[in-house]
Structures are given as structure tokens and as C-alpha cells.
Design a protein around this motif. Structure first.
Motif, PDB file in Angstrom:
ATOM      1  N   UNK A   1       0.708  -1.244  -0.135  1.00  0.00           N
ATOM      2  CA  UNK A   1       0.197  -0.168   0.119  1.00  0.00           C
ATOM      3  C   UNK A   1       0.942   1.322   0.146  1.00  0.00           C
ATOM      4  N   UNK A   2       0.845   2.007  -1.156  1.00  0.00           N
ATOM      5  CA  UNK A   2       1.744   3.327  -1.197  1.00  0.00           C
ATOM      6  C   UNK A   2       1.337   4.453  -0.165  1.00  0.00           C
ATOM      7  N   UNK A   3      -0.057   4.213  -0.096  1.00  0.00           N
ATOM      8  CA  UNK A   3      -0.525   4.980   0.919  1.00  0.00           C
ATOM      9  C   UNK A   3      -0.034   5.096   2.374  1.00  0.00           C
ATOM     10  N   UNK A   4       0.509   3.786   2.756  1.00  0.00           N
ATOM     11  CA  UNK A   4       0.957   3.611   4.046  1.00  0.00           C
ATOM     12  C   UNK A   4       2.272   3.626   4.037  1.00  0.00           C
ATOM     13  N   UNK A   5       3.086   4.210   3.116  1.00  0.00           N
ATOM     14  CA  UNK A   5       4.562   4.301   3.001  1.00  0.00           C
ATOM     15  C   UNK A   5       4.622   5.369   4.370  1.00  0.00           C
ATOM     16  N   UNK A   6       5.962   5.287   5.129  1.00  0.00           N
ATOM     17  CA  UNK A   6       6.377   6.158   6.109  1.00  0.00           C
ATOM     18  C   UNK A   6       6.229   7.410   5.714  1.00  0.00           C
ATOM     19  N   UNK A   7       5.929   8.266   6.778  1.00  0.00           N
ATOM     20  CA  UNK A   7       5.646   9.602   6.377  1.00  0.00           C
ATOM     21  C   UNK A   7       4.406  10.040   5.512  1.00  0.00           C
ATOM     22  N   UNK A   8       3.615   9.116   5.083  1.00  0.00           N
ATOM     23  CA  UNK A   8       2.422   9.511   4.447  1.00  0.00           C
ATOM     24  C   UNK A   8       1.373   9.882   5.417  1.00  0.00           C
ATOM     25  N   UNK A   9       0.231  10.471   4.895  1.00  0.00           N
ATOM     26  CA  UNK A   9      -0.611  11.167   5.839  1.00  0.00           C
ATOM     27  C   UNK A   9      -1.366  10.136   6.647  1.00  0.00           C
ATOM     28  N   UNK A  10      -1.665   8.918   6.029  1.00  0.00           N
ATOM     29  CA  UNK A  10      -2.268   7.855   6.997  1.00  0.00           C
ATOM     30  C   UNK A  10      -1.251   7.107   7.883  1.00  0.00           C
ATOM     31  N   UNK A  11      -0.229   7.485   8.066  1.00  0.00           N
ATOM     32  CA  UNK A  11       0.531   6.944   8.970  1.00  0.00           C
ATOM     33  C   UNK A  11       0.877   7.799  10.322  1.00  0.00           C
ATOM     34  N   UNK A  12       0.474   8.947  10.155  1.00  0.00           N
ATOM     35  CA  UNK A  12       0.599  10.079  11.278  1.00  0.00           C
ATOM     36  C   UNK A  12      -0.496   9.561  12.266  1.00  0.00           C
ATOM     37  N   UNK A  13       0.536   9.151  13.515  1.00  0.00           N
ATOM     38  CA  UNK A  13      -0.524   8.701  14.521  1.00  0.00           C
ATOM     39  C   UNK A  13      -1.323   7.347  14.292  1.00  0.00           C
ATOM     40  N   UNK A  14      -0.788   6.589  13.449  1.00  0.00           N
ATOM     41  CA  UNK A  14      -1.548   5.116  13.091  1.00  0.00           C
ATOM     42  C   UNK A  14      -0.494   4.318  13.010  1.00  0.00           C
ATOM     43  N   UNK A  15      -0.493   3.294  13.999  1.00  0.00           N
ATOM     44  CA  UNK A  15       0.422   1.853  13.879  1.00  0.00           C
ATOM     45  C   UNK A  15      -0.341   1.000  12.789  1.00  0.00           C
ATOM     46  N   UNK A  16       0.009   0.678  11.528  1.00  0.00           N
ATOM     47  CA  UNK A  16      -0.732  -0.636  10.958  1.00  0.00           C
ATOM     48  C   UNK A  16      -0.061  -1.602  10.919  1.00  0.00           C
ATOM     49  N   UNK A  17      -0.839  -2.565  11.392  1.00  0.00           N
ATOM     50  CA  UNK A  17      -0.452  -3.822  11.901  1.00  0.00           C
ATOM     51  C   UNK A  17      -0.812  -5.014  10.969  1.00  0.00           C
ATOM     52  N   UNK A  18       0.125  -5.276  10.123  1.00  0.00           N
ATOM     53  CA  UNK A  18      -0.038  -6.390   8.923  1.00  0.00           C
ATOM     54  C   UNK A  18      -0.079  -7.872   9.759  1.00  0.00           C
ATOM     55  N   UNK A  19      -1.276  -8.482   9.114  1.00  0.00           N
ATOM     56  CA  UNK A  19      -1.750  -9.559   9.640  1.00  0.00           C
ATOM     57  C   UNK A  19      -1.259 -10.749   8.717  1.00  0.00           C
ATOM     58  N   UNK A  20      -2.226 -10.851   7.581  1.00  0.00           N
ATOM     59  CA  UNK A  20      -1.941 -11.756   6.352  1.00  0.00           C
ATOM     60  C   UNK A  20      -2.973 -11.316   5.287  1.00  0.00           C
ATOM     61  N   UNK A  21      -2.223 -11.276   4.264  1.00  0.00           N
ATOM     62  CA  UNK A  21      -3.068 -10.830   3.060  1.00  0.00           C
ATOM     63  C   UNK A  21      -2.810 -12.008   2.065  1.00  0.00           C
ATOM     64  N   UNK A  22      -3.862 -12.665   1.193  1.00  0.00           N
ATOM     65  CA  UNK A  22      -3.711 -13.527   0.210  1.00  0.00           C
ATOM     66  C   UNK A  22      -4.503 -13.205  -0.953  1.00  0.00           C
ATOM     67  N   UNK A  23      -3.886 -13.266  -2.178  1.00  0.00           N
ATOM     68  CA  UNK A  23      -4.678 -12.918  -3.412  1.00  0.00           C
ATOM     69  C   UNK A  23      -4.190 -13.919  -4.502  1.00  0.00           C
ATOM     70  N   UNK A  24      -5.065 -13.948  -5.277  1.00  0.00           N
ATOM     71  CA  UNK A  24      -4.834 -15.249  -6.351  1.00  0.00           C
ATOM     72  C   UNK A  24      -5.606 -14.565  -7.648  1.00  0.00           C
ATOM     73  N   UNK A  25      -5.239 -15.153  -8.794  1.00  0.00           N
ATOM     74  CA  UNK A  25      -5.816 -14.744 -10.010  1.00  0.00           C
ATOM     75  C   UNK A  25      -7.285 -15.577  -9.999  1.00  0.00           C
ATOM     76  N   UNK A  26      -8.518 -14.782 -10.414  1.00  0.00           N
ATOM     77  CA  UNK A  26      -9.386 -15.442 -10.271  1.00  0.00           C
ATOM     78  C   UNK A  26      -9.626 -16.740 -11.007  1.00  0.00           C
ATOM     79  N   UNK A  27     -10.458 -17.701 -10.285  1.00  0.00           N
ATOM     80  CA  UNK A  27     -10.227 -19.134 -11.004  1.00  0.00           C
ATOM     81  C   UNK A  27     -11.740 -19.882 -10.451  1.00  0.00           C
TER      82      UNK A  27
END
Length: 491
Positions: free
Chosen positions: A49-75
Motif C-alpha cells: 500500500x503506497x498510501x501507507x508508506x512511512x511519512x504518508x498522511x495515513x501513518x501519522x498517529x497510526x500503527x498499521x499492523x500487518x496480519x496476512x493478505x492472500x490474493x489469487x488470479x480469479x479461478x
């Protein structure tokens, strides 16, 4: 573990990120397993997520906690074992993540799991069970997803793409994250006005490039700008799954119950009022008709969509029906014309060609091994024109026809997908791609374009597929159905 959202701007918010994203055709014989998913965790997940890059507006005062993301080509449908493994890890990480104020749920909305119904609602309910009732959940979805009452009720914030092709996908994810942070800062859970519309159409008839979808989706921005409204969204639904949730839906989110209810009805009515106006985004015909028209045209390159086995809509990607038809046309194989065909999944053929090497002649049986319904494996004797061992891709040539064969299911949406194999789509006469509506790069490149109505797991002829579990009456399955009463419900 239950945690309470913190509403003061001086405190650091903690927001988890999780999702399982795939579009699954229940009419495809393909089965999606863990091998089909690209799984990211930790720093790799945040980096999506480029919008969560360090120094971006959405990271000010926010700790984003990555859990797990899985994505696949439709099938095809996801196996139960695969879903359980991915969901279990997300639930486990939620249990060890510490107190959270919110969760950003990034998924598609049209996943089907063998033996289950409405799996996204079940998945989100599992998240809710683990974080408690006070944590806000915000979801970003594809407009070809489905929104059941259960899913809409469990989520606090929900939005979807507003363009098809999906040029606003990352804008939508950012909007879901931004709305979540804003509500956590301002406090208060918004209300949602939800209503389903008994219409189920393929994406190729609901592209926002043309009316009526173009004008209807323009209304979404108008509604979102109104006082008392936080977000507005229209889901087309997913046409190639056979579940009760599969139909169009509208959700308007905000704090003024009267406004969001009225606007949800306005959008739903607009969609229904146009239900018999939707047409294919390009002229259509049988494959033979499309090829004949392309050959007669001076437009080059001329693109043809092989729509019935589109892997980005859930097709198996190995339906060989079109290849078989092309090989029977002397105008394709025994002429000066150059025709590119992308692509057919066949790991065995790919391995054989890689081993033989460029310049060798191979005799192989191509495709029709997963989805053999329309046509079984096709006999092909061809020259190995190019190989990409690292990518698991080869090009086989016979006459003027160049056939791309892959180890894994892969969409061909970019010019670079061709040029890295030494193929130049701009210089070709015909480019035939397993796709529905053309993605932006191909659309810009095409001098002309036709959509071939071909067989496969995502056949555009919905009435031929045999839906038996969708809610009825439903357009176009019941073309003479009475006008429905579209009454939004506050969730």
C-alpha cells in the motif's frame, strides 16, 4: 480479545490489515488451492500500500499492523482446506496482535469455497468474533463482489470500486483506510443503508466506459458529496457463481439516516430502471464471425476477446476450444498474417517446449485438461519460438499463429507481457486474448476490437450455465419479472 476504539487525535491508533482476495466461478472445473495464492505478511504486506508508506498522511498517529493478505488470479472455487489454512492464520494473528482499534479488510467479495455459502460474511464474522464489537471493520471490495445482509451488517464501513476496468482499485483501498481512520478519530459508528437489486449481469455488460453504467456510477460521487453521507457504493455482483448473495447491491454510509436511505433508494432505482439497457461493451459475435470481420478490416492490430475462458473472471484458462477453431482456419495458419493468441495453461506442454529449446519442433496435446467440457486437448505440431524458463512461459508457432502457453494461469493485460517474449502486439494483425473487456493498455493499443462469445467457465450466456441457487425472480433469468420494491434497510 476485545478492545475499544480510541477517539482522541493524541493517541496512536492500531489498525490491523487482513484479507483473502479471489473471484471464484462455481461453473469452472478449476479448483483454487494454496499454490494459486500469493501470500504476504509483515513488511511485505505493508509495502503493498503506497498510501501507507512511512511519512504518508495515513501513518501519522497510526500503527498499521500487518496480519496476512492472500490474493489469487480469479479461478474456480477455493478448496476448504486452503480457505481454512489462510483464515486460521489471520485469526491466530488477530489473537496475538494486541489491542486493535480497527481492521482494514482488503478482499474481492466474490470468493466461493467448496461446501460453503457467503464465505466473505463468514470470514468477516470470524474477525468480529476475535476483535470484539467495539473495533471498527472497514472493507475495500471489487464492484463485482456481492454484499449479503450478513456481510453488510458485520462490517462498519464498506466501499467498492467505481470503475470497470478497475483503474481506481488502489484509490478505493485508500478510501477504505482513510474512512476508517477518520471514524476512529471522530468517534461513532456510521449507519449503512443497504438494498439488493435483483439484477445479475456480467462485467462485460456493465463497464463504466459506456452508459448506462457510466451515468449510474457518476451518481455515486454526487451522493458521496452530500451532507450526512460518508460513502456510497454500487456492486454489480458476480455473475458466474451460483449463490443467493449473487446480485447487485447498493450501500450508502453516513450519519443522517434519512439522507442515506433516500440516496440508497435513488441509486438502486437508477440501476433497476436501466436493467434492460445494459449492453456488451464491444460488438460481439461468434469466434468465426469475429475472425471474419477482423480479417476483412484494415484496422491493425485488431483485438478479439476470447471471453468464455477469461482467467481474470474465473475461467480455467486452459479451454482449448478457440485454439482448435483457429488451427482449422487457413486464413490464420497458412497466410502472411500474424496472429497472437494469449494464452493457454498447460504445464506439461510448457515443460516439453522448454526442454526442446528455441527452434525445435514439438508435437503436443495442448489444453483441455482442466476444463475439457468445450473441447479436449488439441493436437499441435509447432516450432518453439520463444521460452522463458523462469516465468514458465513458451511461445509455439505454426504458420502465422503464435500461441502462448504457460505453466500457471496468467492474465495478459500489458504490452510487456508480450514483448518480453519477443512478440510485438502493435505489429500483429490479430491479437486474441482470453479476456472480457480490454484492460487499459490493450484498449489503447487496439485499432479495433470485438468480443467473441465463446464457451468456458465464464460463458457470457448466463442462461446456459444452469444457475439454481440464486434468488428468483432475477433479471435476466426472469425477463418479464415485475418491478421490485427496492426498500433500503438500515444496518
Amino acid at each position: 480479545m476485545t478492545s475499544s476504539p480510541r477517539n482522541t487525535s493524541s493517541e496512536t491508533l492500531r489498525i490491523g490489515i487482513a484479507g483473502i482476495a479471489i473471484e471464484s466461478s462455481t461453473f469452472s472445473p478449476h479448483r483454487s488451492t494454496l499454490d494459486d495464492f500469493h501470500v504476504t505478511r509483515g513488511a511485505d504486506l505493508l509495502a503493498r500500500y503506497a498510501f501507507l508508506a512511512p511519512g504518508s498522511e495515513l501513518t501519522e498517529g497510526v500503527e498499521w499492523v500487518p496480519l496476512l493478505h492472500a490474493r489469487a488470479v480469479p479461478g474456480g472455487p477455493v478448496t476448504e482446506e486452503t480457505y481454512e489454512q489462510l483464515a486460521a492464520e489471520i485469526y491466530e494473528k488477530l489473537g496475538t496482535a494486541g489491542p486493535l482499534d480497527g481492521v482494514f479488510v482488503d478482499f474481492h467479495g466474490a470468493m466461493s469455497v467448496l461446501g460453503r455459502t457467503d464465505i466473505e460474511a463468514e470470514f468477516v464474522a470470524g474477525i468480529r468474533e476475535r476483535v470484539g464489537p467495539s473495533v471498527l471493520l472497514s472493507a475495500s471490495m471489487d464492484l463485482h463482489g456481492n454484499v449479503s445482509r450478513e456481510l453488510g451488517s458485520t462490517l462498519d464501513l464498506i466501499t467498492c470500486y467505481r470503475k470497470a476496468p478497475h483503474t481506481d482499485a488502489w484509490d478505493t483501498k485508500e478510501r477504505a483506510a482513510r474512512n476508517l481512520v477518520a471514524r476512529l478519530r471522530s468517534g461513532g459508528r456510521p449507519q449503512k443503508a443497504w438494498v439488493q437489486v435483483p439484477v445479475l449481469l456480467p462485467g462485460e455488460k456493465t463497464s463504466t466506459r459506456i452508459d448506462p453504467a457510466k451515468r449510474i456510477y457518476a451518481m455515486v460521487d454526487e451522493v458521496e458529496a452530500m451532507d450526512g453521507v460518508l460513502d456510497a457504493a454500487i456492486w454489480v455482483g458476480y455473475a458466474w457463481a451460483d449463490e443467493p448473495r449473487c446480485q447487485a447491491a447498493v450501500v450508502v454510509t453516513g450519519d443522517d439516516a434519512d439522507v442515506i436511505t433516500a440516496q440508497a433508494k435513488r441509486l438502486a432505482d437508477a440501476y433497476w430502471d436501466a436493467h434492460d439497457e445494459f449492453e456488451f461493451v464491444a460488438p460481439t459475435g461468434t469466434l468465426e464471425e469475429c475472425v471474419e470481420r477482423a480479417l476483412a478490416s484494415a484496422a491493425r492490430p485488431f483485438f478479439i476477446s476470447d471471453s468464455g475462458d477469461n482467467p481474470t473472471a474465473g475461467g480455467a484458462g486452459d479451454t482449448s476450444w478457440t485454439l482448435d477453431a483457429l488451427l482449422r482456419l487457413p486464413a490464420i495458419t497458412k497466410s502472411e498474417l500474424t496472429t497472437l493468441y494469449a494464452a493457454i495453461v498447460d504445464p506439461e506442454v510448457t515443460a516439453t517446449a522448454i526442454e526442446a529449446g528455441v527452434g525445435a519442433t514439438v508435437s503436443v496435446e495442448v489444453g483441455g485438461k482442466i476444463d475439457s467440457g468445450p473441447c479436449g486437448p488439441v493436437s499441435l505440431t509447432a516450432e518453439v519460438v520463444a521460452v522463458d524458463p523462469a516465468g514458465g512461459v513458451v511461445v509455439l508457432g505454426t504458420g502465422g499463429l503464435r500461441v502462448i502457453v504457460t505453466t500457471r494461469r496468467k492474465p495478459y493485460h500489458l504490452e510487456s507481457d508480450f514483448t518480453q517474449l519477443g512478440l510485438s502486439p502493435r505489429d500483429a494483425d490479430l491479437v486474441i486474448v482470453k479476456i472480457g473487456y480490454l484492460e487499459p493498455e490493450l484498449y489503447a493499443m487496439a485499432a479495433d476490437w470485438l468480443l467473441a462469445l465463446t464457451p468456458g467457465g465464464v460463458n457470457q450466456d448466463l442462461l446456459s450455465l444452469g444457475h439454481s441457487h440464486i434468488d428468483r425472480p432475477m433479471f435476466p433469468f426472469d425477463p418479464d419479472m415485475p418491478t421490485p420494491t427496492l426498500t433500503p434497510e438500515l444496518l
